[in-house]
Design a protein around this motif. Structure first.
Motif, PDB file in Angstrom:
ATOM      1  N   LEU A   1       0.839  -1.199   0.000  1.00 28.99           N
ATOM      2  CA  LEU A   1       0.000   0.000   0.000  1.00 28.99           C
ATOM      3  C   LEU A   1       0.876   1.251   0.000  1.00 28.99           C
ATOM      4  O   LEU A   1       0.601   2.217  -0.719  1.00 28.99           O
ATOM      5  CB  LEU A   1      -0.916   0.016   1.226  1.00 28.99           C
ATOM      6  N   GLY A   2       1.958   1.215   0.777  1.00 26.94           N
ATOM      7  CA  GLY A   2       2.869   2.347   0.837  1.00 26.94           C
ATOM      8  C   GLY A   2       3.480   2.676  -0.514  1.00 26.94           C
ATOM      9  O   GLY A   2       3.688   3.852  -0.845  1.00 26.94           O
ATOM     10  N   LYS A   3       3.750   1.655  -1.330  1.00 22.17           N
ATOM     11  CA  LYS A   3       4.326   1.878  -2.658  1.00 22.17           C
ATOM     12  C   LYS A   3       3.290   2.491  -3.605  1.00 22.17           C
ATOM     13  O   LYS A   3       3.623   3.326  -4.456  1.00 22.17           O
ATOM     14  CB  LYS A   3       4.874   0.567  -3.220  1.00 22.17           C
ATOM     15  N   VAL A   4       2.037   2.098  -3.446  1.00 18.10           N
ATOM     16  CA  VAL A   4       0.964   2.720  -4.228  1.00 18.10           C
ATOM     17  C   VAL A   4       0.822   4.188  -3.839  1.00 18.10           C
ATOM     18  O   VAL A   4       0.663   5.071  -4.693  1.00 18.10           O
ATOM     19  CB  VAL A   4      -0.369   1.972  -4.008  1.00 18.10           C
ATOM     20  N   LEU A   5       0.913   4.450  -2.533  1.00 21.51           N
ATOM     21  CA  LEU A   5       0.758   5.817  -2.043  1.00 21.51           C
ATOM     22  C   LEU A   5       1.885   6.730  -2.516  1.00 21.51           C
ATOM     23  O   LEU A   5       1.636   7.871  -2.914  1.00 21.51           O
ATOM     24  CB  LEU A   5       0.695   5.817  -0.508  1.00 21.51           C
ATOM     25  N   ILE A   6       3.142   6.244  -2.494  1.00 15.60           N
ATOM     26  CA  ILE A   6       4.261   7.111  -2.904  1.00 15.60           C
ATOM     27  C   ILE A   6       4.183   7.393  -4.398  1.00 15.60           C
ATOM     28  O   ILE A   6       4.500   8.503  -4.843  1.00 15.60           O
ATOM     29  CB  ILE A   6       5.633   6.501  -2.527  1.00 15.60           C
ATOM     30  N   LYS A   7       3.714   6.422  -5.176  1.00 14.63           N
ATOM     31  CA  LYS A   7       3.528   6.658  -6.617  1.00 14.63           C
ATOM     32  C   LYS A   7       2.472   7.741  -6.826  1.00 14.63           C
ATOM     33  O   LYS A   7       2.646   8.654  -7.645  1.00 14.63           O
ATOM     34  CB  LYS A   7       3.110   5.367  -7.320  1.00 14.63           C
ATOM     35  N   GLY A   8       1.373   7.667  -6.063  1.00 15.52           N
ATOM     36  CA  GLY A   8       0.330   8.684  -6.161  1.00 15.52           C
ATOM     37  C   GLY A   8       0.807  10.051  -5.688  1.00 15.52           C
ATOM     38  O   GLY A   8       0.442  11.080  -6.260  1.00 15.52           O
ATOM     39  N   PHE A   9       1.656  10.056  -4.661  1.00 11.61           N
ATOM     40  CA  PHE A   9       2.205  11.313  -4.143  1.00 11.61           C
ATOM     41  C   PHE A   9       3.044  12.011  -5.207  1.00 11.61           C
ATOM     42  O   PHE A   9       2.908  13.219  -5.436  1.00 11.61           O
ATOM     43  CB  PHE A   9       3.053  11.017  -2.900  1.00 11.61           C
ATOM     44  N   ILE A  10       3.910  11.254  -5.877  1.00  9.46           N
ATOM     45  CA  ILE A  10       4.780  11.848  -6.900  1.00  9.46           C
ATOM     46  C   ILE A  10       3.959  12.328  -8.089  1.00  9.46           C
ATOM     47  O   ILE A  10       4.220  13.406  -8.638  1.00  9.46           O
ATOM     48  CB  ILE A  10       5.872  10.842  -7.321  1.00  9.46           C
ATOM     49  N   PHE A  11       2.939  11.560  -8.485  1.00  7.67           N
ATOM     50  CA  PHE A  11       2.059  12.039  -9.558  1.00  7.67           C
ATOM     51  C   PHE A  11       1.380  13.330  -9.145  1.00  7.67           C
ATOM     52  O   PHE A  11       1.257  14.276  -9.942  1.00  7.67           O
ATOM     53  CB  PHE A  11       1.003  10.990  -9.914  1.00  7.67           C
TER      54      PHE A  11
END
Length: 202
Positions: free
Chosen positions: A110-120
């Motif tokens: 979940l954390g990896k999904v969140l960091i990808k969304g944060f950078i986008f």
């Protein structure tokens, strides 16, 4: 594919050329715009997004940038009438610090999904950060295989400085796999954070 060559053109010429190309589109189309500076990338991006296009950009070389605009169809008439503007780079010195390849505590997937969304989400900000620092596990995000490379290249093309800790890349065996930005050291990381107007941490 439509190519707009605006290399060497001063603002607002790149925006005007791109707008004319967009106005000719009648169906799904991809437009590539070539420019030679980050401000032109920023202004072309804002105009294309206001026209309903999906925009990515990339720094190809020193003073060579490509903005890719994907359109699903003809733009609305009220969009065509929008004025052409040149917005100077007046960003504050905001520094984003990313120290892991995931965001928050708990499930790592979940954390990896969140960091990808944060950078986008950073790519969508009205005022982009000046610098993004990556260290420790965050160094993995700027290297081969990262799902955020396209977003990071878009940020870099718009003038965001992307810096990754060299010691961290060495530790993880990734120095030869860096795909975006430059390698930095701890002194530069500390100096950049110390001089920041604001530091943003995911």
């Amino acid at each position: 594919m439509i190519t707009v060559n605006a290399m060497g053109d001063a603002c607002p010429i790149p925006v005007i050329k791109t707008k004319k190309a967009i106005q000719k589109v009648t169906g799904a189309e991809t437009i590539e715009v070539l420019v030679d500076n980050e401000i032109a990338v920023q202004n072309v991006t804002k105009m294309a997004q206001s026209s309903g296009g999906t925009v990515t950009s990339e720094k190809l070389a020193e003073k060579e940038f490509k903005v890719t605009i994907q359109l699903s169809g003809a733009v609305a008439k009220d969009t065509e009438a929008a004025p052409v503007t040149c917005i100077p780079d007046s960003r504050r010195n905001t520094v984003v610090v990313i120290a892991a390849d995931h965001m928050g505590e708990g499930k790592e997937d979940l954390g990896k999904v969140l960091i990808k969304g944060f950078i986008f989400a950073l790519t969508q900000l009205e005022e982009l950060p000046k610098t993004i620092l990556f260290y420790n596990g965050g160094a993995k995000i700027t290297t081969e295989g990262s799902e955020s490379l396209e977003d990071l290249k878009t940020l870099e093309a718009q003038g965001v400085e992307i810096m990754t800790c060299g010691t961290c890349l060495d530790y993880y065996g990734l120095k030869e796999k860096l795909q975006v930005g430059t390698v930095t050291n701890m002194y530069s990381i500390v100096e950049t954070m110390n001089n920041a107007d604001k530091i943003l941490r995911p």
